[in-house]
Structures are given as C-alpha cells and as structure tokens.
Motif scaffolding. Sequence first.
Motif, short mmCIF file in Angstrom:
data_model
loop_
_atom_site.label_atom_id
_atom_site.label_comp_id
_atom_site.label_asym_id
_atom_site.label_seq_id
_atom_site.Cartn_x
_atom_site.Cartn_y
_atom_site.Cartn_z
N UNK A 85 -10.34 26.41 4.77
CA UNK A 85 -10.64 25.13 4.50
C UNK A 85 -12.05 24.52 3.75
N UNK A 86 -12.49 25.00 5.48
CA UNK A 86 -14.42 23.52 5.27
C UNK A 86 -15.09 24.63 4.72
N UNK A 87 -15.41 26.17 4.42
CA UNK A 87 -15.81 25.96 3.85
C UNK A 87 -15.28 26.11 1.98
N UNK A 88 -14.73 26.47 1.68
CA UNK A 88 -14.35 25.10 -0.02
C UNK A 88 -14.87 24.52 -0.27
N UNK A 89 -14.09 23.83 0.74
CA UNK A 89 -15.37 22.13 0.67
C UNK A 89 -16.00 22.38 0.43
N UNK A 90 -17.35 23.14 1.25
CA UNK A 90 -18.62 22.75 0.80
C UNK A 90 -19.02 23.43 -0.34
N UNK A 257 -21.31 22.97 7.92
CA UNK A 257 -21.94 23.46 6.43
C UNK A 257 -22.13 22.79 5.74
N UNK A 258 -23.94 22.69 5.26
CA UNK A 258 -24.22 21.12 4.10
C UNK A 258 -24.22 21.90 2.37
N UNK A 259 -23.96 21.73 1.79
CA UNK A 259 -24.42 21.67 0.30
C UNK A 259 -25.70 21.19 0.08
N UNK A 260 -26.97 21.61 -0.38
CA UNK A 260 -27.76 21.02 -0.80
C UNK A 260 -28.30 21.18 -2.14
N UNK A 269 -21.78 17.80 0.47
CA UNK A 269 -20.66 18.24 0.84
C UNK A 269 -20.55 18.85 1.67
N UNK A 270 -19.88 18.73 3.01
CA UNK A 270 -20.13 18.96 4.44
C UNK A 270 -19.27 19.45 5.03
N UNK A 271 -18.51 20.79 5.74
CA UNK A 271 -17.90 21.47 6.28
C UNK A 271 -17.97 21.77 7.90
N UNK A 281 -12.77 27.44 13.44
CA UNK A 281 -12.33 26.93 12.92
C UNK A 281 -12.78 25.58 12.46
N UNK A 282 -12.34 25.38 11.34
CA UNK A 282 -11.96 24.30 11.00
C UNK A 282 -11.82 23.24 11.98
N UNK A 283 -12.44 21.97 11.59
CA UNK A 283 -12.61 20.70 12.22
C UNK A 283 -11.49 19.97 11.30
N UNK A 284 -10.54 19.08 11.32
CA UNK A 284 -9.40 18.78 10.33
C UNK A 284 -10.57 16.75 10.22
#
Length: 462
Positions: A85-90, A257-260, A269-271, A281-284
């Motif tokens: 989910x955190x990678x999908x967010x980024x 993980x950050x999208x530039x 966006x930050x994961x 593991x993703x941090x909620x």
Amino acid sequence: MATRKTASKKAKTAFVCTECGAESPRWEGRCSQCQQWNTLQEIVLEPAKATGAVNRYESLAGASPVQSLSDVQARELPRQPTGLSELDRALGGGLVDGGVILIGGDPGVGKSTLLLQAMSALATVVPVLYVTGEESAEQVALRARRLELPTQGVELLAEIQLEHITQTLLERQPKVAVIDSIQTLYSSQLSAAPGSVSQVRECAAQLTRLAKQHGIAMVLIGHVTKDGSLAGPRVLEHIVDTVLYFEGDSQSSYRLIRAFKNRFGAVNELGVFAMTDRGLRGVSNPSALFLSRHQQQVPGSCVMATQEGTRPLLVEIQALVDTAHVPNPRRLSVGLDGARLSMLLAVMNRHAGIVTYDQDVFVNAVGGVRITEPASDLAVLLAIMSSLNNRPLPKGLVVFGEVGLAGEIRPAPRGQERLREAAKLGFSIALIPKANAPKQPIEGLEIWAVDRIEDAVAYLRA
C-alpha cells in the motif's frame, strides 16, 4: 617503392554531461549548460547509418493530425496495485500499463527487497519477469526464501545484455518487468562499458520504447552518486514516467520512498516502510515515527505539521543553542535547508529581538525525514527560542507557518488537513498563521492564530 599507408577510421566521440545530458565536441572542465565541474564523460558515437536502414528510434505510431484539445477523448488509466500500500501511495495508486518507473537509493537500502516483495504479490494476478544483472539467480532465490515469499509465477532472468533481455520480454510478454539494475546492462550496438553514459542512455531508451509499444509496466533500479542523485545522465530522468527515491539510514529500520516525478500522479508523495526480518512492511501511522517520546517537556523541541503530497505528517523539530567558543559560530541543519536557517536567525534578531550572533545553532528533523517546504519556518524559530531560553514550549503544541523577511507569518497549503491530523493525535494547541484559522472550531484543539513573529513570541512568553 613507397609503402602505401592504410588509414584506420577513428571512432567519432563526444563528451556528455552526467548532470544535465548536454553534449560537447571536446572535453571541458566545466559544463557550459549547467555550470557543474568535472561532469563531462567521453562517449563513442554510432557510425553513420547505412542507406535504407531502419532507425531504431522511429515513432511507434504514425503522424497524428492537428486537433482541438476539447475534442480529445480523455480516459482514466487503469491501475494495477502492487500489493504494497505504501508503494502504491508513492506511485499514485499503482502501476500503469506502459509506464516506466525509475527507482534509486543508496546501496543496501532495500530496493531489491522491496521490488521482490512487489513481484511476489503481483505474480498471483499478472505475469511478471524479474531481470537481475547484479546478482545470480541463486542469490535472488535465497533472498526470497529468507523473506518467506511465495515465488510461484515469478519468472527470473539473470542477464545483462540488452538484446537478450528485449527478446525475452517479447517472447514472455509480461505485464510487469523489473530491471535490476539499469547501470549493469549493455547493448552490443555500442562498444562502451556497462554503466557508461552512452550505455545507460541507450538501454533506458530501448526499454522505454519496448514498454510503451507492448504495454509493459517496467521498473528500472538505478544507482545513486555520493550526493544522493541518480547516477548517469540527467536525461535518464526525463525519459521515464516516474522517478522514486528510496531513502533511509542504514542504522535505522525505517525507509521512506518519495516521488519526485510522476506523470500519472502527484509528486512529493511519501511512503513509509519498516525493515523487518520478513522484509519491508508499510507503516500506517508514520507521524509516530517522527515524534520523540519524552517523559516530560524539554527545551528546544517543537512539533510541526507538514504535508507530504496528500498526506499530513507531524514531525518533531529539535534545536540546540549553545555559546560559541570560536569567532564564527556554527550553523548546522539536518533534514532542513541550511541557507534558510541563517535567514531565519536574521529575521528572529530583527523582528523578535532574539540575538544568536554569538551562539552555535544546531537544528534537526527527528526520524531522518527531509523537510523542504517553507511551512517549517515557524517551528524552527520556536525550537531555537525554546533552547536559547532553556524553557520548554507548552505541552500539546503543534505549529506550522512560513516566515517572511518582514517578520510576517504566511499561510501554508492544506491547513485544515494538518490541523485535523494534529487533533487526531491528541494535540491540544495549534499556533498557526491567521490566514489558516479554521472557520469552524476543531474539537479538542485550541487555535492561536498570529500574523507576525512578534505575536507568536508574545503568546509563548505569556
């Protein structure tokens, strides 16, 4: 009898800047475009193309006619979730067919582990291919076994020759492919060594063309230089659709993980991930990572509400002010802009009467997060003032706001979301710009709205 000399044809070369991609016919100590020193590298240009030969860079589609933008039928691109989910967010929601993603990070930060986990989850839904050029197939299998990942359906290719990789992609037709890493590949069309500017640019261009033509979502892993930027020509970042940076301290278990750059979603966006013995593991609730748990209020600590993409985060800003024992006091900033720190100290001196010209000032953003937005100004100033006076700030205080050279406190975007996040985490007082004051009261949160830095200091001295 005169001997006839046979002239050997010398390969034509050029020099390419690794920072901006500008070309020069000769070597120069400084790039004429980006003004960076010692960034020009020699590459061997291709020989002249034979008459009638097909250009491998020719357009994938025929020329399109000119049309009105209002007549173009736009459609929403379908997303393929990665299972993280955190990678999908980024990424902005997931992978896009034909999208090319470049992900960079320090050695050992977890890039290969992250993508191996994603490929393991995606293999249950779509065909995938993992191309490894840095490790053998056995090493990848050992990592998957150590992480206890299901590997059924994950196809693996240990290869560094571009032509073999493209042939495999055409035969297997995966929906998602990972190249680990782009700097290890080489094309037989060029004589340069793998990792050189010409090889990296050629391999990236060919893989991008293949991904667009066949609708393959492709992830390229890239090395980074000592200053943290992606190695190779800067044009590499312009070729791909998305650029992600995987950040983290080797001494810490947390990774960001950050999208530039993202042509299919929002940037910045930050994961947030936590490295465990079973992988990432993703941090909620990432705000908890950046807040220290003090037993009691301590001087020099101030909590600010920042915004990373669409996600509000609470980050603790710490400052330490100490008497300087040298003629030139030190100014050190970790996770924040050092040049802006000097500017803020001058503003605090002129408009709030707080003098630090004879003090060493150290500022740190807790948790290793990097804050680039100017809304951190007010938190930095209040943390410095608290440390200088050796007096803690009020309990439950959260702040944000940009400070101008005239001493005014400017509003920050998405102020309501920041306040709601602070209230959700139990903060009771918010010192914010007057322009960000909510029209409706927020339950459990007392609002202190100020216009100038003098007003903010007066609130805290009262």
